[in-house]
Design a protein around this motif. Structure first.
Motif, PDB file in Angstrom:
ATOM      1  N   LYS A  45      -1.286   4.074  -1.840  1.00  0.00           N
ATOM      2  CA  LYS A  45      -0.817   5.324  -1.239  1.00  0.00           C
ATOM      3  C   LYS A  45       0.181   5.101  -0.097  1.00  0.00           C
ATOM      4  O   LYS A  45       0.334   5.952   0.774  1.00  0.00           O
ATOM      5  CB  LYS A  45      -2.007   6.161  -0.726  1.00  0.00           C
ATOM      6  N   ARG A  46       0.858   3.978  -0.103  1.00  0.00           N
ATOM      7  CA  ARG A  46       1.859   3.695   0.915  1.00  0.00           C
ATOM      8  C   ARG A  46       3.191   3.390   0.236  1.00  0.00           C
ATOM      9  O   ARG A  46       3.226   2.799  -0.841  1.00  0.00           O
ATOM     10  CB  ARG A  46       1.425   2.521   1.803  1.00  0.00           C
ATOM     11  N   ASP A  47       4.266   3.763   0.906  1.00  0.00           N
ATOM     12  CA  ASP A  47       5.613   3.638   0.347  1.00  0.00           C
ATOM     13  C   ASP A  47       6.350   2.510   1.060  1.00  0.00           C
ATOM     14  O   ASP A  47       6.512   2.553   2.286  1.00  0.00           O
ATOM     15  CB  ASP A  47       6.349   4.964   0.547  1.00  0.00           C
ATOM     16  N   PHE A  90       4.765   0.217   6.233  1.00  0.00           N
ATOM     17  CA  PHE A  90       4.137  -0.282   5.006  1.00  0.00           C
ATOM     18  C   PHE A  90       3.806  -1.760   5.127  1.00  0.00           C
ATOM     19  O   PHE A  90       2.760  -2.223   4.670  1.00  0.00           O
ATOM     20  CB  PHE A  90       5.095  -0.046   3.829  1.00  0.00           C
TER      21      PHE A  90
END
Length: 277
Positions: free
Chosen positions: A120-122, A128
């Motif tokens: 759920k991280r970009d 990040f």
């Protein structure tokens, strides 16, 4: 005008949450460059995390509006360029069923499966990389990619395989094909066994101030060929008209150096080989 460039099979318009480009301007840019064919691949990224600079659900896709616009311009320019109807699906383990149903419900010519997020991280955002070491992040990313292409099976090519390498912290040299070859080879083996291809993505080559490689890097493209891979498509990942088919001449040379003599196009999800010129 260069009529020898392969078709651009990865591009976005205002129908994608991260682009404002009018579809007609993307088409006119493609015609100006002499492309014989393009494929729009608008974003669908379900369950995308809430981020401060983006609206909620920024990568939901209004397929009806997209198809209506596509149909209009496909007919308007049918004597100048072939335009295909595609989608880029963001893979996550919590929306596999929804992604499969979405693709099944729509009459796409071409489907890209892409790993844009990790846990759920970009990777586009600098924080990040603060969650773990760069080495561990790459390992997790490739593990997640393999898991997702095993689960989300209804796609044609894997998008920009080593995508997160675009966004590593400045000066970091952790990433290389050799370092993660076991994991990457497992991904390639699965793609080949399932008759899936690779999106050869030239986006970062437009950033001339950085010493970056395309996604995937040439070593991966060569390894895919060595392992028996055949299906490749060219994609600029353009979000603006000026980036259509960016550095496809360079990409063509890279692909030939890796041993390929053909690229592929798709119609109603059926691949067709064409000779690289």
């Amino acid at each position: 005008m260069n009529k020898l460039l392969p078709p651009d099979y990865h591009m976005h318009t205002h129908n994608s949450g991260d682009s404002q480009a009018p579809m007609e301007e993307m088409i006119l840019s493609s015609i100006k460059q002499g492309l014989s064919e393009i494929c729009f691949t608008e974003h669908l990224d379900l369950n995308y995390p809430l981020l401060p600079d983006l609206p909620p659900d920024p990568f939901m896709l209004d397929v009806d509006a997209y198809y209506k616009e596509y149909s209009y311009y496909s007919d308007k320019y049918k004597n100048q360029i072939t335009i295909k109807f595609g989608v880029e699906v963001g893979m996550q383990d919590d929306c596999v069923k929804e992604n499969l149903e979405f693709v099944k419900e729509h009459d796409f010519d071409f489907v890209i499966a892409s790993q844009h997020l990790l846990e759920k991280r970009d990777p586009f955002y600098s924080d990040f990389w603060e969650a773990d070491t760069v080495d561990n992040i790459f390992k997790k990313y490739f593990d997640a990619t393999l898991e997702n292409i095993r689960s989300f099976t209804d796609f044609d090519v894997l998008g920009h395989l080593d995508y997160i390498s675009r966004y590593v912290p400045e000066g970091d040299d952790t990433y290389s094909y050799k370092r993660y070859s076991e994991q990457i080879d497992a991904i390639l083996e699965h793609l080949i066994r399932k008759d899936k291809g690779l999106d050869l993505n030239s986006k970062v080559l437009a950033y001339t101030d950085l010493n970056l490689l395309p996604n995937p890097c040439p070593e991966i493209i060569k390894r895919y060929k060595e392992m028996g891979g055949k299906i490749i498509t060219f994609g600029s990942d353009a979000h603006t008209p000026d980036r259509v088919a960016t550095h496809f001449d360079v990409m063509t040379d890279i692909v030939k150096d890796c041993g390929f003599t053909e690229y592929y196009t798709f119609k109603k999800r059926i691949p067709t080989a064409h000779k690289l010129l």
